[in-house]
Design a protein around this motif. Sequence first.
Motif, PDB file in Angstrom:
ATOM      1  N   TYR A  53       0.874  -1.168   0.000  1.00 17.56           N
ATOM      2  CA  TYR A  53       0.000   0.000   0.000  1.00 17.56           C
ATOM      3  C   TYR A  53       0.913   1.220   0.000  1.00 17.56           C
ATOM      4  N   VAL A  54       0.990   1.892  -1.138  1.00 23.00           N
ATOM      5  CA  VAL A  54       1.962   2.976  -1.279  1.00 23.00           C
ATOM      6  C   VAL A  54       1.242   4.295  -1.516  1.00 23.00           C
ATOM      7  N   THR A  55       1.556   5.274  -0.693  1.00 21.49           N
ATOM      8  CA  THR A  55       1.108   6.634  -0.979  1.00 21.49           C
ATOM      9  C   THR A  55       2.252   7.322  -1.717  1.00 21.49           C
ATOM     10  N   GLU A  56       1.993   7.707  -2.966  1.00 23.83           N
ATOM     11  CA  GLU A  56       3.032   8.367  -3.763  1.00 23.83           C
ATOM     12  C   GLU A  56       2.801   9.871  -3.669  1.00 23.83           C
ATOM     13  N   TRP A  60       6.240  -6.460  -9.163  1.00 20.68           N
ATOM     14  CA  TRP A  60       5.017  -5.865  -8.629  1.00 20.68           C
ATOM     15  C   TRP A  60       4.132  -5.345  -9.744  1.00 20.68           C
ATOM     16  N   LYS A  61       2.827  -5.615  -9.606  1.00 22.37           N
ATOM     17  CA  LYS A  61       1.837  -5.151 -10.581  1.00 22.37           C
ATOM     18  C   LYS A  61       0.930  -4.136  -9.883  1.00 22.37           C
ATOM     19  N   GLU A  62       0.776  -2.950 -10.495  1.00 22.41           N
ATOM     20  CA  GLU A  62      -0.136  -1.956  -9.920  1.00 22.41           C
ATOM     21  C   GLU A  62      -1.575  -2.421 -10.134  1.00 22.41           C
ATOM     22  N   THR A  63      -2.375  -2.510  -9.058  1.00 21.03           N
ATOM     23  CA  THR A  63      -3.754  -2.983  -9.202  1.00 21.03           C
ATOM     24  C   THR A  63      -4.774  -1.900  -8.904  1.00 21.03           C
ATOM     25  N   SER A  64      -4.333  -0.778  -8.331  1.00 26.70           N
ATOM     26  CA  SER A  64      -5.280   0.296  -8.040  1.00 26.70           C
ATOM     27  C   SER A  64      -4.525   1.602  -7.829  1.00 26.70           C
ATOM     28  N   ASP A  79      -1.050  10.105  -4.597  1.00 28.72           N
ATOM     29  CA  ASP A  79      -1.829   8.983  -5.127  1.00 28.72           C
ATOM     30  C   ASP A  79      -1.799   7.844  -4.118  1.00 28.72           C
ATOM     31  N   PHE A  80      -2.954   7.246  -3.848  1.00 28.30           N
ATOM     32  CA  PHE A  80      -2.992   6.007  -3.079  1.00 28.30           C
ATOM     33  C   PHE A  80      -2.905   4.866  -4.094  1.00 28.30           C
ATOM     34  N   VAL A  81      -1.842   4.070  -4.007  1.00 27.05           N
ATOM     35  CA  VAL A  81      -1.586   3.027  -5.001  1.00 27.05           C
ATOM     36  C   VAL A  81      -1.476   1.674  -4.295  1.00 27.05           C
ATOM     37  N   VAL A  82      -2.011   0.638  -4.937  1.00 22.45           N
ATOM     38  CA  VAL A  82      -1.825  -0.719  -4.418  1.00 22.45           C
ATOM     39  C   VAL A  82      -1.038  -1.514  -5.454  1.00 22.45           C
ATOM     40  N   TYR A  83      -0.007  -2.205  -4.994  1.00 28.28           N
ATOM     41  CA  TYR A  83       0.772  -3.123  -5.837  1.00 28.28           C
ATOM     42  C   TYR A  83       0.627  -4.529  -5.278  1.00 28.28           C
ATOM     43  N   GLU A  84       0.429  -5.496  -6.176  1.00 32.12           N
ATOM     44  CA  GLU A  84       0.384  -6.903  -5.763  1.00 32.12           C
ATOM     45  C   GLU A  84       1.579  -7.633  -6.379  1.00 32.12           C
TER      46      GLU A  84
END
Length: 162
Positions: free
Chosen positions: A111-114, A134-138, A153-158
Amino acid sequence: MKAIVVAIDKNNGIGADNDLLWQRDLPADLAHFRKITTGGSIIMGRKTFESIGRPLPNRENIVVSRRPTGVPGVLTAASLTSAYELARYPIFVIGGGKVYADAIDDVDTLYVTEVQESFTQASVFFPVIKANVWKETSREHHEADDLNKYAFDFVVYERITD
Ligand SMILES: NC(=O)c1ccc[n+]([C@@H]2O[C@H](COP(=O)([O-])OP(=O)(O)OC[C@H]3O[C@@H](n4cnc5c(N)ncnc54)[C@H](OP(=O)(O)O)[C@@H]3O)[C@@H](O)[C@H]2O)c1
């Protein structure tokens, strides 16, 4: 479930002088952090714990350190492996630099805040988020506003598993 929760600047900077780069200027990120981690176990390095200054409520607080913290309401683990074993709830690794570098190979979600800003004073960094791992999913973009000084940006990587 094991995840990392982190906020990074444009150069992957996460901290300086044992504080966040944007200090208290991004309350929306603090609220986001609370929402993600509440009800879970949070694992942090000794320096990050000292920077926060107290156990965070409604979460199991686990500090990794070679020495016990002696603080009531906080579990201490001598290694990340024993921290994972102590944890009873979904695990969120919350920093800092040393702990992120050790934990990034263990987690399945980031869970990354950019934060859309470069902070030249940054002295602690998050590892590079490799596109082959890592794949960005959101991604959710927010402009700066009266309360939040920078766009982010709130970003999710799986983790890519195939
Ligand atoms: N932007 C963000 O999202 C974010 C999040 C958290 C922190 N931060 C920032 O990051 C900075 C702190 O990071 P840091 O790298 O200096 O320190 P840190 O990772 O918070 O803490 C390092 C300490 O944790 C213990 N430790 C770390 N890895 C360990 C392991 N694998 N096994 C056992 N003990 C371990 C050691 O404690 P002992 O020396 O006691 O043995 C080590 O000295 C601050 O500026 C903070 O504000 C930013």
